[in-house]
Design a protein around this motif. Structure first.
Motif, PDB file in Angstrom:
ATOM      1  N   ASP A 123       6.780 -24.876   7.296  1.00 23.40           N
ATOM      2  CA  ASP A 123       6.005 -25.363   8.354  1.00 23.40           C
ATOM      3  C   ASP A 123       5.440 -24.093   9.223  1.00 23.40           C
ATOM      4  OD1 ASP A 123       6.663 -28.223   8.674  1.00 23.40           O
ATOM      5  OD2 ASP A 123       8.618 -27.467   8.788  1.00 23.40           O
ATOM      6  N   ILE A 124       6.267 -22.879   9.264  1.00 20.67           N
ATOM      7  CA  ILE A 124       5.612 -21.867   9.637  1.00 20.67           C
ATOM      8  C   ILE A 124       6.174 -20.597   9.048  1.00 20.67           C
ATOM      9  CG2 ILE A 124       7.147 -21.613  11.753  1.00 20.67           C
ATOM     10  CD1 ILE A 124       4.997 -20.125  13.022  1.00 20.67           C
ATOM     11  N   ALA A 125       5.229 -19.712   8.572  1.00 27.62           N
ATOM     12  CA  ALA A 125       5.813 -18.666   7.842  1.00 27.62           C
ATOM     13  C   ALA A 125       5.376 -17.155   8.664  1.00 27.62           C
ATOM     14  CB  ALA A 125       5.075 -18.392   6.453  1.00 27.62           C
ATOM     15  N   LEU A 126       6.302 -16.384   9.031  1.00 28.75           N
ATOM     16  CA  LEU A 126       5.965 -15.268   9.514  1.00 28.75           C
ATOM     17  C   LEU A 126       5.917 -14.260   8.351  1.00 28.75           C
ATOM     18  CD1 LEU A 126       6.964 -16.705  11.771  1.00 28.75           C
ATOM     19  CD2 LEU A 126       8.015 -14.691  12.778  1.00 28.75           C
ATOM     20  N   VAL A 127       4.829 -13.670   8.162  1.00 28.21           N
ATOM     21  CA  VAL A 127       4.245 -12.751   6.707  1.00 28.21           C
ATOM     22  C   VAL A 127       3.801 -11.505   7.317  1.00 28.21           C
ATOM     23  CG1 VAL A 127       2.960 -12.551   4.865  1.00 28.21           C
ATOM     24  CG2 VAL A 127       3.941 -14.935   5.605  1.00 28.21           C
ATOM     25  N   GLY A 128       4.506 -10.294   7.158  1.00 29.46           N
ATOM     26  CA  GLY A 128       4.253  -8.937   7.715  1.00 29.46           C
ATOM     27  C   GLY A 128       3.176  -8.469   6.747  1.00 29.46           C
ATOM     28  N   ILE A 129       2.428  -7.659   6.969  1.00 30.88           N
ATOM     29  CA  ILE A 129       1.366  -6.759   6.363  1.00 30.88           C
ATOM     30  C   ILE A 129       1.915  -5.222   6.076  1.00 30.88           C
ATOM     31  CG2 ILE A 129      -0.936  -5.673   6.078  1.00 30.88           C
ATOM     32  CD1 ILE A 129      -1.894  -8.355   7.457  1.00 30.88           C
ATOM     33  N   GLY A 130       2.211  -4.793   4.796  1.00 32.58           N
ATOM     34  CA  GLY A 130       2.598  -3.483   4.855  1.00 32.58           C
ATOM     35  C   GLY A 130       1.661  -2.373   4.840  1.00 32.58           C
ATOM     36  N   GLU A 131       1.964  -1.029   4.967  1.00 33.36           N
ATOM     37  CA  GLU A 131       1.062  -0.074   4.905  1.00 33.36           C
ATOM     38  C   GLU A 131       0.164   0.023   3.687  1.00 33.36           C
ATOM     39  OE1 GLU A 131       3.163   3.704   5.603  1.00 33.36           O
ATOM     40  OE2 GLU A 131       4.465   2.633   7.210  1.00 33.36           O
ATOM     41  N   ASN A 132       0.567  -0.570   2.611  1.00 34.37           N
ATOM     42  CA  ASN A 132      -0.491  -0.520   1.607  1.00 34.37           C
ATOM     43  C   ASN A 132      -1.022  -2.026   1.370  1.00 34.37           C
ATOM     44  OD1 ASN A 132       1.671  -1.976   0.643  1.00 34.37           O
ATOM     45  ND2 ASN A 132       2.089  -0.982  -1.335  1.00 34.37           N
ATOM     46  N   SER A 195       1.172 -13.581  11.261  1.00 37.06           N
ATOM     47  CA  SER A 195       1.364 -12.138  10.628  1.00 37.06           C
ATOM     48  C   SER A 195       1.376 -11.081  12.132  1.00 37.06           C
ATOM     49  CB  SER A 195       0.216 -11.441   9.658  1.00 37.06           C
ATOM     50  OG  SER A 195       0.133 -12.106   8.567  1.00 37.06           O
ATOM     51  N   CYS A 196       2.564 -10.716  12.056  1.00 35.60           N
ATOM     52  CA  CYS A 196       3.044  -9.861  13.405  1.00 35.60           C
ATOM     53  C   CYS A 196       2.883  -8.334  12.900  1.00 35.60           C
ATOM     54  CB  CYS A 196       4.299 -10.168  13.775  1.00 35.60           C
ATOM     55  SG  CYS A 196       4.346 -11.735  14.587  1.00 35.60           S
ATOM     56  N   VAL A 197       2.022  -7.522  13.144  1.00 34.04           N
ATOM     57  CA  VAL A 197       1.778  -6.212  12.500  1.00 34.04           C
ATOM     58  C   VAL A 197       1.469  -5.360  13.641  1.00 34.04           C
ATOM     59  CG1 VAL A 197       0.453  -4.925  10.644  1.00 34.04           C
ATOM     60  CG2 VAL A 197       0.476  -7.487  10.742  1.00 34.04           C
ATOM     61  N   PRO A 198       2.301  -4.788  14.533  1.00 34.04           N
ATOM     62  CA  PRO A 198       2.473  -3.457  15.294  1.00 34.04           C
ATOM     63  C   PRO A 198       2.240  -2.268  14.631  1.00 34.04           C
ATOM     64  CG  PRO A 198       4.441  -4.329  15.232  1.00 34.04           C
ATOM     65  CD  PRO A 198       3.923  -5.285  14.477  1.00 34.04           C
ATOM     66  N   HIS A 199       1.949  -1.400  15.542  1.00 35.51           N
ATOM     67  CA  HIS A 199       2.229   0.222  15.337  1.00 35.51           C
ATOM     68  C   HIS A 199       1.071   0.884  14.614  1.00 35.51           C
ATOM     69  CE1 HIS A 199       6.233  -0.670  16.613  1.00 35.51           C
ATOM     70  NE2 HIS A 199       6.522  -1.170  15.622  1.00 35.51           N
ATOM     71  N   ARG A 200       0.607   2.024  15.038  1.00 35.81           N
ATOM     72  CA  ARG A 200      -0.604   2.696  14.478  1.00 35.81           C
ATOM     73  C   ARG A 200      -0.420   2.883  12.893  1.00 35.81           C
ATOM     74  NH1 ARG A 200      -4.185   4.938  17.418  1.00 35.81           N
ATOM     75  NH2 ARG A 200      -3.050   4.673  19.166  1.00 35.81           N
ATOM     76  N   ILE A 201       0.777   2.994  12.405  1.00 35.15           N
ATOM     77  CA  ILE A 201       0.904   3.610  10.963  1.00 35.15           C
ATOM     78  C   ILE A 201       0.332   2.115  10.238  1.00 35.15           C
ATOM     79  CG2 ILE A 201       3.167   2.154  10.870  1.00 35.15           C
ATOM     80  CD1 ILE A 201       1.955   5.811   9.096  1.00 35.15           C
ATOM     81  N   LYS A 202       0.144   0.918  10.912  1.00 35.89           N
ATOM     82  CA  LYS A 202      -0.747  -0.013   9.881  1.00 35.89           C
ATOM     83  C   LYS A 202      -2.268  -0.135  10.446  1.00 35.89           C
ATOM     84  CE  LYS A 202       3.416  -1.716   8.551  1.00 35.89           C
ATOM     85  NZ  LYS A 202       4.025  -3.076   8.979  1.00 35.89           N
ATOM     86  N   GLU A 236      -2.410  -0.500  19.235  1.00 38.17           N
ATOM     87  CA  GLU A 236      -2.125   0.859  18.157  1.00 38.17           C
ATOM     88  C   GLU A 236      -2.831   0.252  16.652  1.00 38.17           C
ATOM     89  OE1 GLU A 236       1.645   2.695  18.049  1.00 38.17           O
ATOM     90  OE2 GLU A 236       1.468   3.594  19.941  1.00 38.17           O
ATOM     91  N   SER A 237      -2.087  -0.889  16.249  1.00 40.52           N
ATOM     92  CA  SER A 237      -2.640  -1.315  14.907  1.00 40.52           C
ATOM     93  C   SER A 237      -3.849  -1.636  15.028  1.00 40.52           C
ATOM     94  CB  SER A 237      -1.545  -2.483  14.402  1.00 40.52           C
ATOM     95  OG  SER A 237      -1.475  -3.636  15.376  1.00 40.52           O
ATOM     96  N   ALA A 238      -4.448  -2.198  16.118  1.00 39.95           N
ATOM     97  CA  ALA A 238      -5.792  -2.408  16.275  1.00 39.95           C
ATOM     98  C   ALA A 238      -6.871  -1.296  16.468  1.00 39.95           C
ATOM     99  CB  ALA A 238      -6.156  -3.520  17.247  1.00 39.95           C
ATOM    100  N   SER A 239      -6.515  -0.167  16.206  1.00 38.03           N
ATOM    101  CA  SER A 239      -7.186   1.086  16.894  1.00 38.03           C
ATOM    102  C   SER A 239      -8.342   1.356  16.103  1.00 38.03           C
ATOM    103  CB  SER A 239      -6.190   2.199  17.024  1.00 38.03           C
ATOM    104  OG  SER A 239      -5.572   2.736  15.815  1.00 38.03           O
ATOM    105  N   LEU A 240      -8.529   0.799  14.788  1.00 38.26           N
ATOM    106  CA  LEU A 240      -9.396   1.131  13.737  1.00 38.26           C
ATOM    107  C   LEU A 240     -10.360  -0.066  13.721  1.00 38.26           C
ATOM    108  CD1 LEU A 240      -7.636   3.244  11.061  1.00 38.26           C
ATOM    109  CD2 LEU A 240      -8.863   4.039  13.103  1.00 38.26           C
TER     110      LEU A 240
END
Length: 248
Positions: A123-132, A195-202, A236-240
């Protein structure tokens, strides 16, 4: 696709938990139960912190997760099933939890996982996104074509470096070479993907995901083909991202 940019990781996690709880409650209202797919890693800490406090009848929820290292015991701090038990499953009363185990007979485990996941849609999937830009452990170049639900993959160097940088392993050499992962096509069968993707590294992975057409060199780009994908970023993750009209 819906894009929301929140102030920071904590606010992102709070909003993601509310979004997820609403989707679960809706599924339960419609059919009496819900199926939830979870990812792990440092980027999901805040979401789990708030999700376990939401008003959800967890006894009507079945939980699945995306991946686990081959050969890694659950006692290891880097084990994803340990992560989920410590941060989620031990804090709510789930109807059932299906954990990926990379120990023992891997082929038999994959068959069991396949039998369980294919009984009904997620029904709902929480799927992150890696640095690559991987999703689950589908590192580039990701397999976009297999119809298998789970498969064994070999981790690339950047993926391993992320695991070390986040503190899960002391060195590259200590990261397992392989993992069991849910495949791209199986992930895309979920009704809703968040997709929950915080932090500048992402930030670079997010920029590449949003600026490019679907390509297995940037695996997360395939999420843009899903009819109900929501992307939650922090500042931060949206900074670019060149234009940020979707600031929440």
């Amino acid at each position: 696709m819906k894009l929301c940019i929140w102030k920071d990781a904590d606010e992102l996690g709070r909003q993601a938990a509310a979004f997820t709880a609403t989707a679960i409650q809706r599924a339960i209202a419609e059919k009496g139960c819900a199926r939830l797919l979870l990812s792990t890693g440092a980027s999901q800490f805040e979401t789990f912190k708030y999700l376990v406090t939401t008003d959800v009848p967890w006894e009507k929820v079945e939980m699945f997760h995306l991946d686990e290292y081959v050969g890694l015991p659950e006692t290891c701090p880097a084990s994803f099933r340990k992560y989920l038990k410590d941060r989620f499953a031990s804090k709510v009363s789930l109807g059932k939890a299906y954990f990926v185990c990379g120990e023992g007979n891997v082929a038999r485990e994959i068959q069991k996982l396949t039998d369980d996941i294919t009984k009904a849609p997620i029904d709902i999937a929480l799927v992150g996104i890696g640095e690559n830009a991987h999703i689950a452990f589908n590192d580039p170049p990701a397999d976009f074509s297999t119809e298998e639900a789970y498969k064994v993959v070999t981790l690339d160097e950047r993926c391993k470096q992320q695991q070390v940088r986040e503190g899960w392993f002391p060195s590259i050499d200590s990261v397992p070479e392989q993992a069991i992962t849910m495949t791209v096509r199986q992930i895309l069968k979920s009704k809703i993907i968040l997709s929950c993707v915080p932090h500048r590294i992402k930030a670079e992975a997010i920029r590449q995901t949003l600026e490019n057409d679907p390509t297995n060199i940037i695996p997360a780009t395939i999420l843009k083909t899903h009819p109900n994908w929501t992307l939650y970023l922090d500042e931060e993750s949206a900074s670019l991202i060149p234009q940020k009209d979707s600031r929440a």
